[in-house]
Design a protein around this motif. Structure first.
Motif, PDB file in Angstrom:
ATOM      1  N   ASP A  88       0.853  -1.182   0.000  1.00 53.93           N
ATOM      2  CA  ASP A  88       0.000   0.000   0.000  1.00 53.93           C
ATOM      3  C   ASP A  88       0.889   1.232   0.000  1.00 53.93           C
ATOM      4  O   ASP A  88       1.976   1.219   0.576  1.00 53.93           O
ATOM      5  CB  ASP A  88      -0.895   0.045   1.246  1.00 53.93           C
TER       6      ASP A  88
ATOM      7  N   GLU B 256       2.717   4.762  -7.546  1.00 55.29           N
ATOM      8  CA  GLU B 256       1.879   3.577  -7.538  1.00 55.29           C
ATOM      9  C   GLU B 256       2.795   2.398  -7.255  1.00 55.29           C
ATOM     10  O   GLU B 256       3.948   2.392  -7.684  1.00 55.29           O
ATOM     11  CB  GLU B 256       1.198   3.387  -8.883  1.00 55.29           C
TER      12      GLU B 256
ATOM     13  N   PHE C  83       2.903  -2.097  -6.646  1.00 59.91           N
ATOM     14  CA  PHE C  83       2.252  -3.401  -6.576  1.00 59.91           C
ATOM     15  C   PHE C  83       3.328  -4.462  -6.429  1.00 59.91           C
ATOM     16  O   PHE C  83       4.512  -4.215  -6.687  1.00 59.91           O
ATOM     17  CB  PHE C  83       1.350  -3.652  -7.788  1.00 59.91           C
TER      18      PHE C  83
ATOM     19  N   GLU D 100       6.140   2.775  -9.388  1.00 58.83           N
ATOM     20  CA  GLU D 100       6.183   3.728 -10.478  1.00 58.83           C
ATOM     21  C   GLU D 100       5.957   5.118  -9.932  1.00 58.83           C
ATOM     22  O   GLU D 100       4.966   5.372  -9.246  1.00 58.83           O
ATOM     23  CB  GLU D 100       5.103   3.404 -11.520  1.00 58.83           C
TER      24      GLU D 100
END
Length: 81
Positions: A38, A67, A69, A78
């Protein structure tokens, strides 16, 4: 831990890509179990199953919005430029 710190570690394979509008960092954390990530403000928080308990690692992110993941133990972040 900063992104620069993780890219300097010998036990973590990292790769950095720079594009016109973004910078992408991929780091193989070697996580074999369930993991999630997160982003809160300027921090990416990775939570994963460790040897005997759940572990958490936090990464300071540069400004610019990010971002993140994680897939198969590879953390991808990113950052927009």
């Amino acid at each position: 831990m900063s992104l620069k710190h993780i890219t300097e570690r010998d036990d973590v394979f990292t790769r950095r890509y720079e594009y016109e509008d973004a910078e992408v960092l991929a780091a193989d954390l070697g996580v074999t179990g369930d993991a999630s990530v997160d982003v809160l403000d300027d921090t990416a928080i990775v939570v994963f199953d460790g040897d005997e308990e759940t572990q958490q690692v936090e990464f300071q992110l540069p400004d610019g919005g990010a971002e993140a993941f994680i897939t198969n133990g590879v953390l991808t972040i990113e950052v927009g430029l």
